[in-house]
Design an enzyme around this catalytic site. Structure first.
Site, short mmCIF file in Angstrom:
data_model
loop_
_atom_site.label_atom_id
_atom_site.label_comp_id
_atom_site.label_asym_id
_atom_site.label_seq_id
_atom_site.Cartn_x
_atom_site.Cartn_y
_atom_site.Cartn_z
N ASP A 3 -1.63 3.80 8.05
CA ASP A 3 -1.81 2.53 7.34
C ASP A 3 -3.23 2.47 6.79
O ASP A 3 -4.20 2.43 7.57
CB ASP A 3 -1.56 1.39 8.33
CG ASP A 3 -1.69 0.02 7.69
OD1 ASP A 3 -2.03 -0.06 6.50
OD2 ASP A 3 -1.45 -0.97 8.40
N CYS B 236 0.83 -1.23 0.00
CA CYS B 236 0.00 0.00 0.00
C CYS B 236 0.85 1.26 0.00
O CYS B 236 0.99 1.93 -1.03
CB CYS B 236 -0.95 0.03 1.20
SG CYS B 236 -2.15 -1.33 1.23
N ARG B 237 1.45 1.60 1.14
CA ARG B 237 2.10 2.91 1.26
C ARG B 237 3.42 3.00 0.51
O ARG B 237 3.63 3.96 -0.26
CB ARG B 237 2.32 3.24 2.75
CG ARG B 237 1.01 3.47 3.49
CD ARG B 237 1.23 3.46 4.98
NE ARG B 237 1.60 2.12 5.45
CZ ARG B 237 1.95 1.82 6.69
NH1 ARG B 237 2.01 2.78 7.60
NH2 ARG B 237 2.25 0.58 7.04
N SER B 238 4.33 2.04 0.74
CA SER B 238 5.66 2.20 0.10
C SER B 238 5.61 2.02 -1.42
O SER B 238 6.33 2.75 -2.12
CB SER B 238 6.72 1.33 0.76
OG SER B 238 6.43 -0.04 0.67
#
Ligand code: 4NP
Length: 158
Positions: A126, A15-17
């Site tokens: 997150d 998701c984020r990275s």
């Protein structure tokens, strides 16, 4: 020719990275710096190794014109501390986990990604357990911080 290597790190690397990876890759290419700034992303956990980014992250990114489909999750490894100059953690737990893995000879920058940019937040929340708005918030934070990160790295390349 000096090169800088940047690794974005979150928990699952789905998701984020990867969102930061895809957006920063575009910014660096637009600046013509793809041979000077090398980019990768990884997760501290191994549950999603080999997978494409979460479909919600990919869809939200694509709506803003960022294609994440070439990315595959991998786990952080000790050699990352030899191969990267900047290891940028999405949240404080990711940073603690990286600090526990760091090799003593690491001489690069290990810190929070949101030390770059103008957000009052210091962590990228997150989005995995939540709804679409969480993925939009990730994109907003990442777009802001990557602009500042690129300016900072350009200063290091001069
Ligand atoms: P990420 O999000 O760290 O931004 O990739 C998550 C993805 C998967 C999980 C947690 C967070 N998980 O628990 O599987």
């Amino acid at each position: 020719m000096k090169q800088l290597r940047v690794l974005f790190v979150c928990l699952g690397n789905i998701c984020r990275s990867p969102t930061a990876h895809g957006i920063f890759e575009r910014r660096v290419a637009e600046a013509g710096l793809q041979d000077r700034i090398l980019i990768d992303s990884a997760g501290t956990g191994d549950w999603h190794v080999g997978r494409v980014p979460d479909s919600r992250a990919s869809a939200a990114a694509l709506k803003r014109g960022y294609d994440l489909s070439h990315l595959r999750a991998r786990q952080v490894r000790p050699e990352d501390f030899l191969e990267f100059d900047y290891l940028l953690a999405m949240d404080q737990q990711n940073l603690w986990d990286l600090q526990a893995l760091a090799l003593p000879e690491f001489a690069g920058h290990l810190g929070l990604f949101l030390d770059f940019g103008n957000s009052p937040l210091k962590e990228v929340p997150d989005p995995y357990p939540g709804g679409e708005e969480g993925f939009e918030a990730v994109l907003d934070l990442v777009e802001d911080a990557t602009s500042d990160l690129l300016a900072h790295l350009c200063g290091q390349l001069d």
